[in-house]
Design an enzyme around this catalytic site. Structure first.
Site, mmCIF file in Angstrom:
data_model
loop_
_atom_site.group_PDB
_atom_site.id
_atom_site.type_symbol
_atom_site.label_atom_id
_atom_site.label_comp_id
_atom_site.label_asym_id
_atom_site.label_seq_id
_atom_site.Cartn_x
_atom_site.Cartn_y
_atom_site.Cartn_z
ATOM 1 N N LYS A 115 0.783 -1.095 0.159
ATOM 2 C CA LYS A 115 -0.009 0.051 -0.073
ATOM 3 C C LYS A 115 0.861 1.197 -0.117
ATOM 4 C CE LYS A 115 -4.512 0.775 0.315
ATOM 5 N NZ LYS A 115 -5.556 -0.085 -0.371
HETATM 6 P P1 NAD Z 1 -13.246 7.608 -2.801
HETATM 7 O O1 NAD Z 1 -12.165 8.872 -2.584
HETATM 8 O O2 NAD Z 1 -13.593 7.193 -4.252
HETATM 9 O O3 NAD Z 1 -14.799 7.793 -1.886
HETATM 10 C C1 NAD Z 1 -14.623 7.947 -0.549
HETATM 11 C C2 NAD Z 1 -15.867 8.414 -0.008
HETATM 12 O O4 NAD Z 1 -15.929 8.346 1.255
HETATM 13 C C3 NAD Z 1 -16.293 9.607 -0.748
HETATM 14 O O5 NAD Z 1 -17.654 9.655 -0.801
HETATM 15 C C4 NAD Z 1 -15.917 10.650 0.828
HETATM 16 O O6 NAD Z 1 -16.588 12.082 0.950
HETATM 17 C C5 NAD Z 1 -16.349 9.713 1.736
HETATM 18 N N1 NAD Z 1 -15.945 9.950 3.080
HETATM 19 C C6 NAD Z 1 -14.160 10.081 3.455
HETATM 20 N N2 NAD Z 1 -14.335 10.362 4.888
HETATM 21 C C7 NAD Z 1 -15.480 10.188 5.290
HETATM 22 C C8 NAD Z 1 -15.956 10.247 6.387
HETATM 23 N N3 NAD Z 1 -15.049 10.446 7.597
HETATM 24 N N4 NAD Z 1 -17.236 10.054 6.681
HETATM 25 C C9 NAD Z 1 -18.221 10.003 5.803
HETATM 26 N N5 NAD Z 1 -17.769 9.927 4.265
HETATM 27 C C10 NAD Z 1 -16.439 10.072 4.261
HETATM 28 O O7 NAD Z 1 -12.654 6.351 -2.168
HETATM 29 P P2 NAD Z 1 -13.287 4.864 -2.461
HETATM 30 O O8 NAD Z 1 -11.973 4.262 -3.664
HETATM 31 O O9 NAD Z 1 -14.465 4.725 -2.620
HETATM 32 O O10 NAD Z 1 -12.595 4.201 -1.104
HETATM 33 C C11 NAD Z 1 -13.412 4.099 0.234
HETATM 34 C C12 NAD Z 1 -12.863 2.958 0.883
HETATM 35 O O11 NAD Z 1 -12.859 1.614 0.312
HETATM 36 C C13 NAD Z 1 -11.499 3.127 1.339
HETATM 37 O O12 NAD Z 1 -11.382 2.429 2.730
HETATM 38 C C14 NAD Z 1 -10.419 2.303 0.497
HETATM 39 O O13 NAD Z 1 -9.376 1.811 1.019
HETATM 40 C C15 NAD Z 1 -11.768 0.988 0.284
HETATM 41 N N6 NAD Z 1 -11.415 0.521 -1.003
HETATM 42 C C16 NAD Z 1 -11.389 1.050 -2.127
HETATM 43 C C17 NAD Z 1 -11.040 0.161 -3.343
HETATM 44 C C18 NAD Z 1 -11.325 0.737 -4.720
HETATM 45 O O14 NAD Z 1 -11.088 -0.055 -5.495
HETATM 46 N N7 NAD Z 1 -11.452 1.870 -5.068
HETATM 47 C C19 NAD Z 1 -10.958 -1.395 -3.182
HETATM 48 C C20 NAD Z 1 -10.880 -1.964 -2.032
HETATM 49 C C21 NAD Z 1 -11.226 -1.089 -0.977
#
Ligand code: NAD
Length: 425
Positions: A115
């Site tokens: 990561k």
């Molecule tokens: P992103 O940046 O596209 O979206 C994150 C979302 O969460 C946004 O809507 C943001 O406004 C919101 N957010 C952030 N902090 C917040 C809080 N404290 N309270 C409420 N909302 C909040 O990110 P993503 O890619 O959707 O990732 C989200 C989670 O999923 C992370 O933990 C990431 O590690 C995990 N993840 C992502 C992927 C991927 O393919 N993108 C894969 C596996 C896991």
């Protein structure tokens, strides 16, 4: 030397790395993990901290800090996203890297775990500044990364454009276009069809499996989703198309609620234009923290770590929690939720659709032949359903939670590779 203790002196509930270690310790006990292998797995294999000078638009120089952690590469090249956020820290990146090791093993794709993260607020950077930051960060990682060594991907606040810059910088230094150096690229630049939707669709498919497992209806469930980005927004879209009611959705700014179900397509259109849920006409604005304790069948935390803790776990009313985010539930909360009989699908299974399709992207880049979206989704579903059954089966056989069931499956697969390769000690 023995591995450091899993708790700091405050018994820190909010340190993701200590949270990961707490689950690993329990798993080691359940599977009778060899103490030497345990010591290897409780410590990251490699960590790099870099300072990243960036020429800002006003000609000043700023210096950012970035990290890349490789937790374990016994099963293949390190795999894991890159996060841009103001609160990134090394323990968070370490935890995220370890979760990638277990996740890749749970879905049985031939990768280890890694990561990366950069401490920055991308909302306050221009496109040019973001590009220069990405290129300089990439160049600082050149000795660690590559298609056979460590393959980054998007995570919070990084997207296809950032991956394209990353791939281009790597390729410039290698004097050849190396599309397999990173996944989550735009389709047309070696990206996989379906990668953008993969994590959210995977979450929706895991909800479907969970409802079947819990003998609950496959339509009409009330679902609350925290986070409306790549994971939460897309999961909400697929689940509403499957006939469920998304009664709440939030982002970092606000949370929206409608007991009859929010219009997800309209919300996604609004987000595409305004990059915030603020100003959306439809639904009632509720307090962010209230979203997690709504009366609903399914809760999907899909924002960030440490959202369900010992403080709010007693008030959670969902029957099923599917963890779209990495590390949204603390170990102390797990215990409370388990006592309440809530079925929790852990992050290392629930959001593994993303890394599964990242694996497909890496395969397609290496063979130079690209699949249809239908092929991608069909193969992903097969992998996720198999993993779900393995995890739930292991949990049942050992009389443990699905979280520990997933850890057992993942850690045993990694330990097998370490043992069979032999430790170069
Ligand atoms: P992103 O940046 O596209 O979206 C994150 C979302 O969460 C946004 O809507 C943001 O406004 C919101 N957010 C952030 N902090 C917040 C809080 N404290 N309270 C409420 N909302 C909040 O990110 P993503 O890619 O959707 O990732 C989200 C989670 O999923 C992370 O933990 C990431 O590690 C995990 N993840 C992502 C992927 C991927 O393919 N993108 C894969 C596996 C896991």
């Amino acid at each position: 030397m023995s591995a450091p203790a899993a708790h700091n002196e405050n018994g820190d509930e909010f340190n993701p790395y200590l949270q990961m270690r707490e689950r690993l310790d329990k798993t080691a006990e359940i599977i009778g993990l060899d103490p030497g292998i345990y010591r290897i797995l409780s410590t990251p294999a490699q960590e790099l901290t870099v300072t990243i000078p960036v020429r800002m638009d006003d000609d000043s120089l700023r210096v950012f800090t970035g990290y890349r952690v490789q937790h374990n590469v016994a099963r293949g090249p390190a795999k894991g996203g890159i996060r841009y956020a103001p609160n990134v820290d090394l323990d968070e990146v370490r935890a995220l890297a370890a979760w990638m090791t277990w996740k890749c093993a749970v879905v049985d794709v031939p990768f280890g775990g890694g990561k990366g993260g950069v401490i920055c607020d991308p909302k306050r950077l221009s496109t040019g500044e973001l590009e220069r930051l990405t290129r300089r960060y990439t160049s600082s990682l050149l000795d660690l990364i590559g298609p056979e060594r460590d393959v980054p991907a998007p995570d919070m606040n990084t997207d296809e454009q950032v991956m394209a810059w990353f791939m281009d910088t790597f390729s410039m230094h290698r004097r050849a276009t190396q599309t397999a150096a990173v996944t989550g690229k735009p389709v047309g630049l070696g990206g996989s069809r379906g990668r953008r939707e993969a994590t959210g669709l995977g979450v929706a498919l895991i909800v479907k499996e969970s409802l079947e497992h819990c003998q609950m209806p496959q339509t009409g469930c009330r679902i609350a989703v925290q986070g409306s980005g790549n994971v939460g927004g897309i999961a909400a879209k697929f689940l509403s198309e499957m006939g469920h009611k998304i009664i709440a959705l939030s982002d970092v700014d606000i949370a929206l609620y409608d007991e009859k179900g929010l219009d997800i397509q309209k919300i996604l259109d609004h987000l595409a234009q305004h990059h915030s849920l603020k100003g959306f006409k439809g639904g009632e604005v509720i307090a962010q923290e209230d979203l997690l304790t709504l009366d609903c069948e399914v809760l999907i935390p899909a924002a960030t770590e440490n959202q369900i803790t010992s403080m709010n776990a007693p008030d959670i009313r969902a029957s099923i929690i599917v963890e779209g985010a990495n590390g949204p539930t603390t170990a102390a909360a797990d215990q409370i939720l388990e006592e309440k009989g809530i079925f929790i699908v852990p992050d290392i299974l629930a959001n593994a659709g993303g890394v599964t399709v990242s694996y497909f992207e890496w395969v397609q880049d290496r063979i130079g032949y690209f699949w249809t979206k239908e092929d991608v989704f069909e193969r992903m579903e097969k992998i996720l359903v198999t993993a779900f059954k393995e995890v739930v089966g292991t949990a049942k056989a050992k009389n443990i939670s699905p979280r520990l069931g997933a850890y057992c499956v993942g850690v045993e697969r990694v330990a097998y590779c370490l043992n069979i390769r032999g430790v170069y000690a």
